[in-house]
Design an enzyme around this catalytic site. Structure first.
Site, PDB file in Angstrom:
ATOM      1  N   TYR A   1       0.817  -1.213   0.000  1.00 43.43           N
ATOM      2  CA  TYR A   1       0.000   0.000   0.000  1.00 43.43           C
ATOM      3  C   TYR A   1       0.858   1.273   0.000  1.00 43.43           C
ATOM      4  CZ  TYR A   1      -4.161  -2.852   1.012  1.00 43.43           C
ATOM      5  OH  TYR A   1      -5.192  -3.779   0.945  1.00 43.43           O
TER       6      TYR A   1
ATOM      7  N   LYS B   1       3.096 -15.300   1.794  1.00 46.30           N
ATOM      8  CA  LYS B   1       2.999 -16.001   0.505  1.00 46.30           C
ATOM      9  C   LYS B   1       4.445 -16.288   0.099  1.00 46.30           C
ATOM     10  CE  LYS B   1       0.530 -17.491  -2.990  1.00 46.30           C
ATOM     11  NZ  LYS B   1      -0.343 -18.687  -2.887  1.00 46.30           N
TER      12      LYS B   1
ATOM     13  N   ASP C   1      -3.488 -17.912   1.038  1.00 47.29           N
ATOM     14  CA  ASP C   1      -4.660 -18.551   0.416  1.00 47.29           C
ATOM     15  C   ASP C   1      -5.226 -19.637   1.341  1.00 47.29           C
ATOM     16  OD1 ASP C   1      -2.185 -19.671  -0.080  1.00 47.29           O
ATOM     17  OD2 ASP C   1      -2.660 -20.398  -2.082  1.00 47.29           O
TER      18      ASP C   1
ATOM     19  N   ASP D   1      -5.554  -6.643   5.655  1.00 43.86           N
ATOM     20  CA  ASP D   1      -6.744  -5.897   5.263  1.00 43.86           C
ATOM     21  C   ASP D   1      -7.860  -6.892   4.926  1.00 43.86           C
ATOM     22  OD1 ASP D   1      -8.467  -3.968   4.398  1.00 43.86           O
ATOM     23  OD2 ASP D   1      -7.297  -3.316   2.678  1.00 43.86           O
TER      24      ASP D   1
ATOM     25  N   ASP E   1     -11.085  -8.434   7.661  1.00 40.05           N
ATOM     26  CA  ASP E   1     -12.505  -8.289   7.310  1.00 40.05           C
ATOM     27  C   ASP E   1     -13.189  -9.649   7.311  1.00 40.05           C
ATOM     28  OD1 ASP E   1     -12.448  -5.567   7.045  1.00 40.05           O
ATOM     29  OD2 ASP E   1     -13.373  -5.553   5.048  1.00 40.05           O
TER      30      ASP E   1
END
Ligand code: NAD
Length: 363
Positions: free
Chosen positions: A143, A194, A226, A250, A254
């Protein structure tokens, strides 16, 4: 002399002022019960600040946030400001606060209260007793990485670029927070990356492993993102603390929060070296603003997290959590968590019930 804490309160927009008013109501009870002084200094932020001062994060608001022992924020944004210049949108205030205060760690507990087990979209047996904490890196990663933007290739095709970048020290400091948090819980940290595809997160994994060597009291595991996304809905109770990068956090936070059923129930803390900010995870909910329908519990629990992480009073957090539990057990529900046979209450009445419970329970 009583202890004095300076809290900068930023109500913001939409339901922000309504839910903050209930948190302040509860804070005033805590203040008198503990014999401490809470200087609650309100400042405009978001759309309200844009209206009052032409900027979503005025200098005075930012200065007050910097000087405070902690910041308590409601929510920002609304349709009124959706067409103004991007740099002046209410939501820019959040990014400004996070980066100016160096809030690099975002803590989001996803805990399901027994009385609300049925509110989750997952089967009750999958979520009953769920209590996990996602620790998301908040000021680095893709980001913020450079280079970023959209340019053109030699053949004239548009090319979008973002860069995933972390330094060792950024990884170590978020690992430190995750391990500290786990130490007060079930002493398990799962680091999500990852590493099989992205070199940057391969390094993330190595640094977390190195860090863990000096913290053998915490059980460390690793998971690819994943798989973590899948495990969160398959068997979420296997997790205690999840620590991960900005973007993975992020998304996973959620996902984890929705396991508990309602966005109106979930608090958060954003911590830095010197500063801390506490806020509900929901937005300004313009669809229900001004109607006494908002659930104030996420904001009240955010104020609770402030006692735990900034004011060194974990006991207050625990009391508040127990009071919320007992009010829910007694059947009181705001519209977002309403179910058959329960007692409907508005935002203000829910705040009154919690304040009254704290009055009775806090020694
Ligand atoms: P939202 O979280 O405001 O609302 C989503 C849905 O959840 C709505 O139906 C709303 O009524 C409901 N809801 C949210 N909080 C609730 C509560 N406490 N009690 C009961 N119901 C609640 O998200 P949105 O609708 O996507 O965004 C609305 C505005 O909020 C936008 O301007 C957005 O940019 C902003 N926003 C701000 C923040 C923040 O301040 N941290 C976070 C997310 C969105």
């Amino acid at each position: 002399m009583s202890e004095v804490f300076n809290i900068t309160v930023l109500p913001g927009d939409g339901i922000g002022p309504e839910v903050i008013a209930e948190a302040v109501k509860v804070l005033r009870v805590i203040e008198s019960k503990l014999g401490i002084t809470l200087n609650l200094n309100e400042h405009p932020v978001g759309g309200a600040a844009y209206e009052a001062a032409g900027h979503p994060l005025p200098e005075e608001t930012l200065a007050a946030a910097r000087e405070a022992d902690a910041v308590l924020l409601g929510a920002v944004g609304g349709p009124k400001w959706e067409t103004i210049d991007f740099s002046l949108r209410p939501e820019r205030a959040l990014l400004g606060l996070r980066s100016s205060l160096g809030l690099f760690a975002n803590l989001r507990p996803a805990k399901i209260f027994k009385a609300l087990t049925g509110a989750s979209t997952l089967k009750p047996e999958v979520v009953e007793g769920l209590d996990i904490m996602v620790v998301r890196e908040l000021t680095g990663g893709i980001y913020f990485g450079q280079p970023r933007g959209i340019d053109k290739t030699e053949s004239g095709e548009r090319r979008g670029i973002n860069t995933l970048v972390y330094t060792e020290s950024e990884v170590r400091r978020i690992a430190q927070i995750a391990f500290d948090v786990a130490r007060k819980r079930n002493k398990k940290v799962c680091s999500v990356d990852k590493a099989n595809v992205l070199e940057c997160t391969g390094m993330w994994r190595d640094v977390v492993i190195e860090f863990a060597q000096d913290h053998a009291d915490i059980e460390l595991s690793h998971m690819y993102v994943d798989n973590a996304a899948m495990q969160l809905v398959r068997n979420p109770k296997q997790f205690d603390v999840i620590v991960t990068t900005n973007m993975f956090g992020d998304i996973l936070s959620d996902e984890a929060s929705m396991l508990t059923g309602s966005i109106g129930m979930l608090p958060s803390a954003s911590l830095g070296e010197k500063h801390a900010m506490y806020e509900p995870i929901h937005g300004s909910a313009p669809d229900i603003a001004g109607q006494d329908k908002a659930n104030p519990l996420a904001t009240i629990m955010s104020a609770g997290m402030m006692f735990k992480y900034s004011l060194n009073r974990e006991d207050v957090y625990n009391t508040l959590e127990a009071v919320v539990e007992s009010v829910l057990d007694a059947g009181y529900r705001t519209p977002d968590i309403m179910s058959e046979g329960m007692q409907p209450v508005g935002c203000r009445e829910m705040g009154d019930l919690i304040a009254q419970g704290v009055e009775e329970k806090l020694a």
